[in-house]
Design an enzyme around this catalytic site. Structure first.
Site, PDB file in Angstrom:
ATOM      1  N   HIS A 161      -3.600   6.971   2.106  1.00  0.00           N
ATOM      2  CA  HIS A 161      -3.665   5.837   1.793  1.00  0.00           C
ATOM      3  C   HIS A 161      -5.144   5.468   2.227  1.00  0.00           C
ATOM      4  CE1 HIS A 161      -3.984   1.629   0.724  1.00  0.00           C
ATOM      5  NE2 HIS A 161      -3.820   1.199   1.952  1.00  0.00           N
ATOM      6  N   ASN A 217     -10.120  -0.103  -0.665  1.00  0.00           N
ATOM      7  CA  ASN A 217      -8.418  -0.221  -0.720  1.00  0.00           C
ATOM      8  C   ASN A 217      -7.961  -0.647  -1.825  1.00  0.00           C
ATOM      9  OD1 ASN A 217      -5.726  -0.584  -0.215  1.00  0.00           O
ATOM     10  ND2 ASN A 217      -5.991  -1.287   1.863  1.00  0.00           N
ATOM     11  N   CYS A 249       0.839  -1.239  -0.199  1.00  0.00           N
ATOM     12  CA  CYS A 249      -0.034  -0.075   0.214  1.00  0.00           C
ATOM     13  C   CYS A 249       0.794   1.318  -0.015  1.00  0.00           C
ATOM     14  CB  CYS A 249      -1.078  -0.073   1.336  1.00  0.00           C
ATOM     15  SG  CYS A 249      -2.141  -1.371   1.006  1.00  0.00           S
TER      16      CYS A 249
HETATM   17  C1  LIG Z   1     -10.393  -5.562   8.963  1.00  0.00           C
HETATM   18  C2  LIG Z   1     -10.927  -4.640   9.874  1.00  0.00           C
HETATM   19  C3  LIG Z   1     -11.886  -3.780   8.967  1.00  0.00           C
HETATM   20  C4  LIG Z   1     -11.739  -5.478  10.976  1.00  0.00           C
HETATM   21  O1  LIG Z   1     -12.315  -4.468  12.019  1.00  0.00           O
HETATM   22  P1  LIG Z   1     -12.355  -4.599  13.357  1.00  0.00           P
HETATM   23  O2  LIG Z   1     -13.062  -3.802  13.767  1.00  0.00           O
HETATM   24  O3  LIG Z   1     -10.765  -5.055  13.852  1.00  0.00           O
HETATM   25  O4  LIG Z   1     -13.155  -6.027  13.523  1.00  0.00           O
HETATM   26  P2  LIG Z   1     -12.541  -7.187  14.093  1.00  0.00           P
HETATM   27  O5  LIG Z   1     -11.440  -8.158  13.290  1.00  0.00           O
HETATM   28  O6  LIG Z   1     -12.439  -7.114  15.685  1.00  0.00           O
HETATM   29  O7  LIG Z   1     -14.276  -8.387  13.950  1.00  0.00           O
HETATM   30  C5  LIG Z   1     -15.223  -8.032  14.738  1.00  0.00           C
HETATM   31  C6  LIG Z   1     -16.252  -8.893  14.315  1.00  0.00           C
HETATM   32  O8  LIG Z   1     -16.798  -8.706  13.203  1.00  0.00           O
HETATM   33  C7  LIG Z   1     -16.717  -9.864  12.334  1.00  0.00           C
HETATM   34  N1  LIG Z   1     -16.368  -9.742  10.962  1.00  0.00           N
HETATM   35  C8  LIG Z   1     -15.313  -9.644  10.244  1.00  0.00           C
HETATM   36  N2  LIG Z   1     -15.382  -9.352   9.166  1.00  0.00           N
HETATM   37  C9  LIG Z   1     -16.710  -9.111   8.811  1.00  0.00           C
HETATM   38  C10 LIG Z   1     -17.439  -8.901   7.588  1.00  0.00           C
HETATM   39  N3  LIG Z   1     -17.012  -8.584   6.544  1.00  0.00           N
HETATM   40  N4  LIG Z   1     -18.819  -8.792   7.820  1.00  0.00           N
HETATM   41  C11 LIG Z   1     -19.421  -9.193   9.065  1.00  0.00           C
HETATM   42  N5  LIG Z   1     -18.732  -9.254  10.080  1.00  0.00           N
HETATM   43  C12 LIG Z   1     -17.462  -9.231  10.061  1.00  0.00           C
HETATM   44  C13 LIG Z   1     -15.560 -10.830  12.882  1.00  0.00           C
HETATM   45  O9  LIG Z   1     -15.658 -12.172  12.816  1.00  0.00           O
HETATM   46  C14 LIG Z   1     -15.767 -10.496  14.518  1.00  0.00           C
HETATM   47  O10 LIG Z   1     -17.013 -11.331  15.110  1.00  0.00           O
HETATM   48  P3  LIG Z   1     -16.812 -11.627  16.421  1.00  0.00           P
HETATM   49  O11 LIG Z   1     -16.759 -10.543  17.426  1.00  0.00           O
HETATM   50  O12 LIG Z   1     -17.944 -12.408  16.558  1.00  0.00           O
HETATM   51  O13 LIG Z   1     -15.587 -12.497  16.712  1.00  0.00           O
HETATM   52  C15 LIG Z   1      -9.949  -3.749  10.518  1.00  0.00           C
HETATM   53  O14 LIG Z   1      -8.999  -4.447  11.543  1.00  0.00           O
HETATM   54  C16 LIG Z   1      -8.957  -2.979   9.503  1.00  0.00           C
HETATM   55  O15 LIG Z   1      -9.337  -2.204   9.044  1.00  0.00           O
HETATM   56  N6  LIG Z   1      -7.605  -3.501   9.598  1.00  0.00           N
HETATM   57  C17 LIG Z   1      -6.665  -2.901   8.873  1.00  0.00           C
HETATM   58  C18 LIG Z   1      -6.796  -3.400   7.207  1.00  0.00           C
HETATM   59  C19 LIG Z   1      -5.969  -2.482   6.285  1.00  0.00           C
HETATM   60  O16 LIG Z   1      -5.909  -1.285   6.187  1.00  0.00           O
HETATM   61  N7  LIG Z   1      -5.240  -3.474   5.701  1.00  0.00           N
HETATM   62  C20 LIG Z   1      -4.344  -2.841   4.616  1.00  0.00           C
HETATM   63  C21 LIG Z   1      -3.315  -2.251   5.090  1.00  0.00           C
HETATM   64  S1  LIG Z   1      -2.759  -0.824   4.470  1.00  0.00           S
END
Ligand SMILES: CC(C)(COP(=O)(O)OP(=O)(O)OC[C@H]1O[C@@H](n2cnc3c(N)ncnc32)[C@H](O)[C@@H]1OP(=O)(O)O)[C@@H](O)C(=O)NCCC(=O)NCCS
Length: 332
Positions: A257, A287, A116
């Site tokens: 980004h 993204n 990224c």
């Molecule tokens: C991936 C991301 C959106 C997840 O958000 P989060 O708030 O951390 O969510 P969590 O991983 O804690 O998951 C919370 C719950 O939502 C659920 N969940 C995850 N993806 C889901 C989806 N697409 N739809 C519905 N539920 C989802 C999980 O299973 C979890 O359920 P649980 O509480 O029953 O276990 C977030 O961590 C993120 O944006 N990370 C950075 C990603 C990124 O920037 N990547 C590129 C790098 S440059």
């Protein structure tokens, strides 16, 4: 003092494939819902290529538009730097394919892998050649076909990404009042295990087993990446400003980004900026990895949010980990 590079962006263009995939479309593919995706990430829709369209095709489209808009002939280009983690093939480099497609027969070039941060790294490197006076017209590109490496059984990851390419033309700066004022790029390899694609390289060459184990897809520890991105986007942005005697108030626009709207808002808060100074288009594209920053610049130009002399900050964090920030004066 900053690390000035006497090079400036003189044009920008992007290519976004026409096929729109909404959150509602993804509800039919994985167990997810529009509300979760919107509130956790800020994404409403993203674009995917049709099968057969590649990173080099999208990059070529963006460059063709760019050259046409600037009335520059392909033969005038002397360097092509492509940031991508989804090249058409492991080799040859995407830059070679783009050079051939464009007919840019006087250019050399190469690909650069910084996920990224790919475009910010590519701009830093491409601009150095121009700033050094050895090159006059460089194409710097970010292009990624993320849909090719998404695991549609991993709902936490597959909903985040889209496909796009963006390109800028880089030419020598004429004075200190334009071009790159400073840049900061760093890597932190300890984070390599938190965002990666394990299959297809020399560690796990493609085999029936790697395919069965879904190793040719993006693997991500979302929460770890989230925390790292929030911290580094804010720290590097602040440090770049501070070491140049500037503050958030001096910025006309930040083009961050686009990984997650919450990461963007955390950076915005740390810099004390209002919404008008943050480029946000994650809702429409998701993204797009190396393409987010040039796509943000393209949209900012189209929305007339950039004027000659404006102080602009480009900032990105990506797999590796990689972090890149560029502070520049907009030149047109
Ligand atoms: C991936 C991301 C959106 C997840 O958000 P989060 O708030 O951390 O969510 P969590 O991983 O804690 O998951 C919370 C719950 O939502 C659920 N969940 C995850 N993806 C889901 C989806 N697409 N739809 C519905 N539920 C989802 C999980 O299973 C979890 O359920 P649980 O509480 O029953 O276990 C977030 O961590 C993120 O944006 N990370 C950075 C990603 C990124 O920037 N990547 C590129 C790098 S440059």
């Amino acid at each position: 003092m900053g690390r000035r590079i006497a090079a400036k962006i003189t044009g920008v263009a992007a290519y976004v494939p026409p096929r729109v995939v909404t959150n509602f479309d993804l509800e039919k593919v994985v167990e997810t819902n529009d509300e979760w995706i919107r509130t956790r990430t800020g994404i409403r829709e993203r674009h995917y290529v049709e099968p057969g369209m590649t990173a080099s095709h999208m990059a070529t489209e963006a460059c063709r538009q760019l050259l046409e808009s600037k009335n520059v002939a392909p033969e005038e280009i002397d360097l092509i730097v492509v940031g991508t983690v989804t090249p058409d093939m492991l080799f040859p480099a995407t830059a070679c394919l783009v050079q051939h497609n464009l007919g840019a027969k006087n250019a050399w070039g190469f690909d650069l892998s910084a996920a990224c941060s790919g475009f910010v790294y590519a701009l830093t490197v491409g601009a150095q050649f121009v700033g050094a006076g050895t090159h006059k017209k460089a194409l710097v590109i970010g292009s990624d076909v993320m849909s090719a490496i998404l695991d549609f059984q991993d709902r936490a990851t597959c909903v985040l990404f889209g496909d796009a390419a963006g390109a800028v033309l880089v030419e020598p700066a004429q004075s200190d009042s334009e071009g790159i004022i400073d840049f900061m790029c760093d890597i932190d390899g300890a984070g390599g295990c938190q965002l990666y694609m394990p299959g297809g390289g020399s560690l796990h060459p493609a085999s029936r087993e790697t395919v069965d184990k879904r190793m040719h897809y993006v693997h991500q520890e979302g929460q770890q990446v989230f925390k790292y991105a929030v911290r580094r986007m804010s720290d590097v942005s602040s440090e770049l400003l501070e070491r140049n005697g500037l503050s958030g108030k001096d910025l006309a626009l930040v083009v961050p980004h686009q990984a997650n709207l919450r990461i963007i808002r955390a950076t915005q808060e740390r810099l004390g900026l209002d919404d008008s100074k943050m480029m946000v288009n994650i809702d429409r594209y998701g993204n797009t990895t190396a393409a987010t920053v040039p796509l943000g610049l393209r949209d900012a130009v189209e929305q007339k949010r950039l004027r000659k002399g404006d102080l602009v900050l480009l900032i990105a964090v990506g797999a590796g980990y990689t972090t890149g920030g560029i502070l520049l004066r907009w030149a047109y």
